[in-house]
Design a protein around this motif. Structure first.
Motif, PDB file in Angstrom:
ATOM      1  N   HIS A  13      28.792  54.010  77.549  1.00 51.06           N
ATOM      2  CA  HIS A  13      28.472  53.955  76.109  1.00 51.06           C
ATOM      3  C   HIS A  13      29.496  53.867  75.034  1.00 51.06           C
ATOM      4  CE1 HIS A  13      24.721  55.646  77.950  1.00 51.06           C
ATOM      5  NE2 HIS A  13      25.432  56.811  78.336  1.00 51.06           N
ATOM      6  N   PRO A  14      29.847  52.366  75.046  1.00 48.78           N
ATOM      7  CA  PRO A  14      30.783  52.066  74.095  1.00 48.78           C
ATOM      8  C   PRO A  14      30.865  52.921  72.517  1.00 48.78           C
ATOM      9  CG  PRO A  14      29.829  50.265  75.001  1.00 48.78           C
ATOM     10  CD  PRO A  14      29.063  51.230  75.347  1.00 48.78           C
ATOM     11  N   MET A  15      31.666  53.322  72.206  1.00 51.72           N
ATOM     12  CA  MET A  15      31.867  54.386  71.109  1.00 51.72           C
ATOM     13  C   MET A  15      31.534  53.242  69.842  1.00 51.72           C
ATOM     14  SD  MET A  15      34.886  57.316  71.451  1.00 51.72           S
ATOM     15  CE  MET A  15      34.115  58.209  70.098  1.00 51.72           C
ATOM     16  N   SER A  16      30.795  53.727  68.872  1.00 47.22           N
ATOM     17  CA  SER A  16      30.512  53.059  67.662  1.00 47.22           C
ATOM     18  C   SER A  16      31.297  53.788  66.559  1.00 47.22           C
ATOM     19  CB  SER A  16      29.177  53.034  67.286  1.00 47.22           C
ATOM     20  OG  SER A  16      28.680  54.292  66.948  1.00 47.22           O
ATOM     21  N   ASP A  19      30.427  57.606  65.727  1.00 44.96           N
ATOM     22  CA  ASP A  19      30.743  58.521  66.895  1.00 44.96           C
ATOM     23  C   ASP A  19      31.993  59.295  66.129  1.00 44.96           C
ATOM     24  OD1 ASP A  19      28.947  57.885  68.677  1.00 44.96           O
ATOM     25  OD2 ASP A  19      29.977  56.208  69.542  1.00 44.96           O
ATOM     26  N   TRP A  20      32.774  58.783  65.013  1.00 43.69           N
ATOM     27  CA  TRP A  20      33.703  59.567  64.646  1.00 43.69           C
ATOM     28  C   TRP A  20      33.308  60.736  63.589  1.00 43.69           C
ATOM     29  CZ3 TRP A  20      35.110  55.783  67.472  1.00 43.69           C
ATOM     30  CH2 TRP A  20      36.514  55.795  68.111  1.00 43.69           C
ATOM     31  N   ILE A  21      31.956  60.566  63.007  1.00 39.61           N
ATOM     32  CA  ILE A  21      31.653  61.497  62.165  1.00 39.61           C
ATOM     33  C   ILE A  21      31.645  63.003  62.769  1.00 39.61           C
ATOM     34  CG2 ILE A  21      29.559  62.424  60.884  1.00 39.61           C
ATOM     35  CD1 ILE A  21      28.567  59.601  60.854  1.00 39.61           C
ATOM     36  N   GLY A  22      32.275  63.908  62.086  1.00 38.23           N
ATOM     37  CA  GLY A  22      32.287  65.246  62.604  1.00 38.23           C
ATOM     38  C   GLY A  22      33.849  65.526  63.191  1.00 38.23           C
ATOM     39  N   ARG A  23      34.606  64.604  63.440  1.00 33.04           N
ATOM     40  CA  ARG A  23      35.779  64.682  63.838  1.00 33.04           C
ATOM     41  C   ARG A  23      36.632  65.461  62.721  1.00 33.04           C
ATOM     42  NH1 ARG A  23      38.934  60.395  67.852  1.00 33.04           N
ATOM     43  NH2 ARG A  23      37.066  60.086  69.204  1.00 33.04           N
ATOM     44  N   SER A  24      37.755  66.282  63.263  1.00 32.21           N
ATOM     45  CA  SER A  24      38.479  67.217  62.475  1.00 32.21           C
ATOM     46  C   SER A  24      39.604  67.451  62.966  1.00 32.21           C
ATOM     47  CB  SER A  24      37.554  68.499  62.199  1.00 32.21           C
ATOM     48  OG  SER A  24      38.251  69.483  61.444  1.00 32.21           O
ATOM     49  N   GLU A  25      40.685  67.571  62.183  1.00 33.50           N
ATOM     50  CA  GLU A  25      42.018  67.928  62.674  1.00 33.50           C
ATOM     51  C   GLU A  25      42.596  68.819  61.472  1.00 33.50           C
ATOM     52  OE1 GLU A  25      44.355  64.283  62.902  1.00 33.50           O
ATOM     53  OE2 GLU A  25      44.765  64.292  60.953  1.00 33.50           O
ATOM     54  N   THR A  26      43.481  69.818  61.901  1.00 29.62           N
ATOM     55  CA  THR A  26      44.384  70.722  60.934  1.00 29.62           C
ATOM     56  C   THR A  26      45.729  70.336  61.022  1.00 29.62           C
ATOM     57  OG1 THR A  26      42.675  72.343  61.321  1.00 29.62           O
ATOM     58  CG2 THR A  26      44.690  73.093  60.562  1.00 29.62           C
ATOM     59  N   ARG A  80      45.243  51.399  64.121  1.00 26.17           N
ATOM     60  CA  ARG A  80      43.879  51.705  63.853  1.00 26.17           C
ATOM     61  C   ARG A  80      43.182  52.761  65.119  1.00 26.17           C
ATOM     62  NH1 ARG A  80      45.098  49.513  59.438  1.00 26.17           N
ATOM     63  NH2 ARG A  80      44.043  47.510  59.118  1.00 26.17           N
ATOM     64  N   GLY A  81      42.262  53.535  64.791  1.00 30.58           N
ATOM     65  CA  GLY A  81      41.823  54.584  65.814  1.00 30.58           C
ATOM     66  C   GLY A  81      42.454  55.845  65.560  1.00 30.58           C
ATOM     67  N   GLY A  82      42.406  56.727  66.655  1.00 31.85           N
ATOM     68  CA  GLY A  82      43.052  58.033  66.339  1.00 31.85           C
ATOM     69  C   GLY A  82      41.949  58.705  65.619  1.00 31.85           C
ATOM     70  N   PHE A  83      42.505  59.474  64.445  1.00 36.95           N
ATOM     71  CA  PHE A  83      41.476  60.361  63.847  1.00 36.95           C
ATOM     72  C   PHE A  83      40.510  59.585  63.114  1.00 36.95           C
ATOM     73  CE2 PHE A  83      40.662  62.509  59.813  1.00 36.95           C
ATOM     74  CZ  PHE A  83      39.828  63.393  60.447  1.00 36.95           C
ATOM     75  N   LEU A  84      41.119  58.501  62.621  1.00 38.30           N
ATOM     76  CA  LEU A  84      40.142  57.553  61.688  1.00 38.30           C
ATOM     77  C   LEU A  84      39.462  56.682  62.820  1.00 38.30           C
ATOM     78  CD1 LEU A  84      41.956  56.931  58.508  1.00 38.30           C
ATOM     79  CD2 LEU A  84      39.846  58.175  58.666  1.00 38.30           C
ATOM     80  N   PRO A  85      38.240  56.332  62.595  1.00 40.26           N
ATOM     81  CA  PRO A  85      37.568  55.136  63.381  1.00 40.26           C
ATOM     82  C   PRO A  85      38.391  53.713  63.620  1.00 40.26           C
ATOM     83  CG  PRO A  85      36.324  55.168  61.632  1.00 40.26           C
ATOM     84  CD  PRO A  85      37.280  56.576  61.424  1.00 40.26           C
ATOM     85  N   SER A 115      40.888  68.284  57.842  1.00 40.41           N
ATOM     86  CA  SER A 115      40.418  67.029  57.455  1.00 40.41           C
ATOM     87  C   SER A 115      39.240  66.644  58.381  1.00 40.41           C
ATOM     88  CB  SER A 115      41.419  66.135  57.620  1.00 40.41           C
ATOM     89  OG  SER A 115      42.828  66.116  57.069  1.00 40.41           O
ATOM     90  N   THR A 116      38.078  66.441  57.877  1.00 41.05           N
ATOM     91  CA  THR A 116      36.653  66.201  58.739  1.00 41.05           C
ATOM     92  C   THR A 116      36.133  64.799  58.333  1.00 41.05           C
ATOM     93  OG1 THR A 116      36.462  68.599  58.603  1.00 41.05           O
ATOM     94  CG2 THR A 116      34.871  67.214  59.118  1.00 41.05           C
ATOM     95  N   ILE A 117      35.952  63.992  59.089  1.00 43.51           N
ATOM     96  CA  ILE A 117      35.261  62.754  58.662  1.00 43.51           C
ATOM     97  C   ILE A 117      33.524  63.220  58.524  1.00 43.51           C
ATOM     98  CG2 ILE A 117      34.404  60.419  59.640  1.00 43.51           C
ATOM     99  CD1 ILE A 117      37.090  60.448  61.236  1.00 43.51           C
ATOM    100  N   THR A 118      33.139  62.936  57.334  1.00 44.07           N
ATOM    101  CA  THR A 118      31.918  63.210  57.077  1.00 44.07           C
ATOM    102  C   THR A 118      30.906  62.017  56.807  1.00 44.07           C
ATOM    103  OG1 THR A 118      32.281  63.177  54.723  1.00 44.07           O
ATOM    104  CG2 THR A 118      32.455  65.467  55.742  1.00 44.07           C
ATOM    105  N   GLN A 119      31.335  60.931  56.907  1.00 40.90           N
ATOM    106  CA  GLN A 119      30.469  59.637  56.710  1.00 40.90           C
ATOM    107  C   GLN A 119      31.124  58.548  57.047  1.00 40.90           C
ATOM    108  OE1 GLN A 119      28.743  59.265  52.880  1.00 40.90           O
ATOM    109  NE2 GLN A 119      27.525  57.393  53.480  1.00 40.90           N
ATOM    110  N   VAL A 120      30.577  57.666  57.907  1.00 36.69           N
ATOM    111  CA  VAL A 120      31.141  56.374  58.343  1.00 36.69           C
ATOM    112  C   VAL A 120      29.620  55.421  58.106  1.00 36.69           C
ATOM    113  CG1 VAL A 120      31.936  54.850  60.140  1.00 36.69           C
ATOM    114  CG2 VAL A 120      32.671  57.163  60.322  1.00 36.69           C
ATOM    115  N   GLU A 121      29.944  54.248  57.338  1.00 35.24           N
ATOM    116  CA  GLU A 121      28.809  53.349  57.067  1.00 35.24           C
ATOM    117  C   GLU A 121      29.396  51.896  57.028  1.00 35.24           C
ATOM    118  OE1 GLU A 121      25.215  52.996  53.904  1.00 35.24           O
ATOM    119  OE2 GLU A 121      26.950  54.362  53.380  1.00 35.24           O
TER     120      GLU A 121
END
Length: 286
Positions: A13-16, A19-26, A80-85, A115-121
């Protein structure tokens, strides 16, 4: 798929990007006197003493992840990638955001940012495919939430920036002139540990990304804009601040920040130059 291993979830299931929505880091940091001295020197401000309130938007200079150069992309941003998509082969822009001031951060004390990713569009615009990412940041000290903000990040396909003018600047009740020298841009990049080359690498920004010169940081413009409001209204208590980039400002062309009161406890702010509006903002205060 590599032969000889079990398939991983991303194989099946390749990530879109969503799929990063909801990721969080402190992240944890100390609002140290040493870095506050450097920020104050960069902006021409007094250094807050330990225990004093940290000026508005200086939180952007802390909580930076000091990645080695091998972990950066060709533009100087983290790869690119890591915490951000991932958004390969696209240029990244900090488009705007919203800040809620609950209580001041205090100089010389430890602080935490979640930090929390709340929206990706994904959208399609005039310049091609655009990826919009919204990140929420919660800043706290001693377990108490001090600042909550959202930042809007846009990844766009590499296209030469179109020189254009914005709307003419309104007549402000207060204005301040800014001369964005290359030294100011370099030092702001340094205190924010921002490696994005468009702010300090003239051959790169003109030859690779097609701008006419060094690009003034959007967060720096917002910081100077809100500072001008605070200078004009020293008794005001900030509650909310929203800002949006309209077009880039290019150094060393001077620009101004200013604004006017539009209702009780509400002010409209702007930044721009002779070519018109570059950033708009609104502040709610008491």
């Amino acid at each position: 798929m590599i032969h000889g291993r079990h398939p991983l979830p991303e194989d099946l299931h390749p990530m879109s990007a969503t799929d990063w929505i909801g990721r969080s880091e402190t992240a944890h940091d100390h609002l140290s006197h040493n870095l506050l001295k450097r920020i104050a020197a960069t902006l021409g401000e007094e250094v807050p003493a330990d225990g004093d309130a940290v000026p508005a938007l200086w939180q952007w200079c802390f909580f930076q992840d000091p990645l080695p150069e091998v972990a950066l992309g060709g533009d100087g941003h983290p790869a690119r990638g890591g915490f951000l998509p991932p958004a390969d082969n696209r240029n990244r822009m900090w488009a705007g955001g919203r800040v809620e001031f609950l209580q001041p951060l205090r100089a010389g004390e430890a602080a935490t940012r979640v930090s929390t990713i709340t929206q990706v569009e994904e959208k399609t615009g005039r310049t091609g495919s655009l990826l919009f990412v919204t990140v929420r940041y919660d800043y706290s000290q001693e377990g108490r939430l001090a600042i909550r903000e959202e930042q809007d990040i846009v990844y766009r396909e590499p296209t030469p920036p179109k020189p254009g003018s914005g709307d003419a600047l309104a007549r402000g009740e207060w204005t301040e002139a800014v001369e964005p020298t290359s030294t100011l841009l370099f030092r702001y990049s340094a205190v924010t540990f921002n490696g994005h080359r468009i702010h300090y690498d003239y051959p790169y920004v003109t030859g690779t990304e097609g701008y006419a010169g060094l690009v003034v940081h959007g967060p720096l413009i917002a910081t100077l804009n809100l500072r001008a409001f605070c200078r004009a209204h020293p008794e005001a208590t900030l509650r909310r601040f929203a800002y949006r980039g309209v077009r880039p400002l290019i150094a060393p062309q001077p620009f101004e920040v200013g604004g006017r009161i539009t209702a009780t406890g509400v002010a409209e702010l702007w930044a721009g130059n002779t070519e018109g509006l570059a950033q708009t903002a609104q502040v709610h205060f008491e």
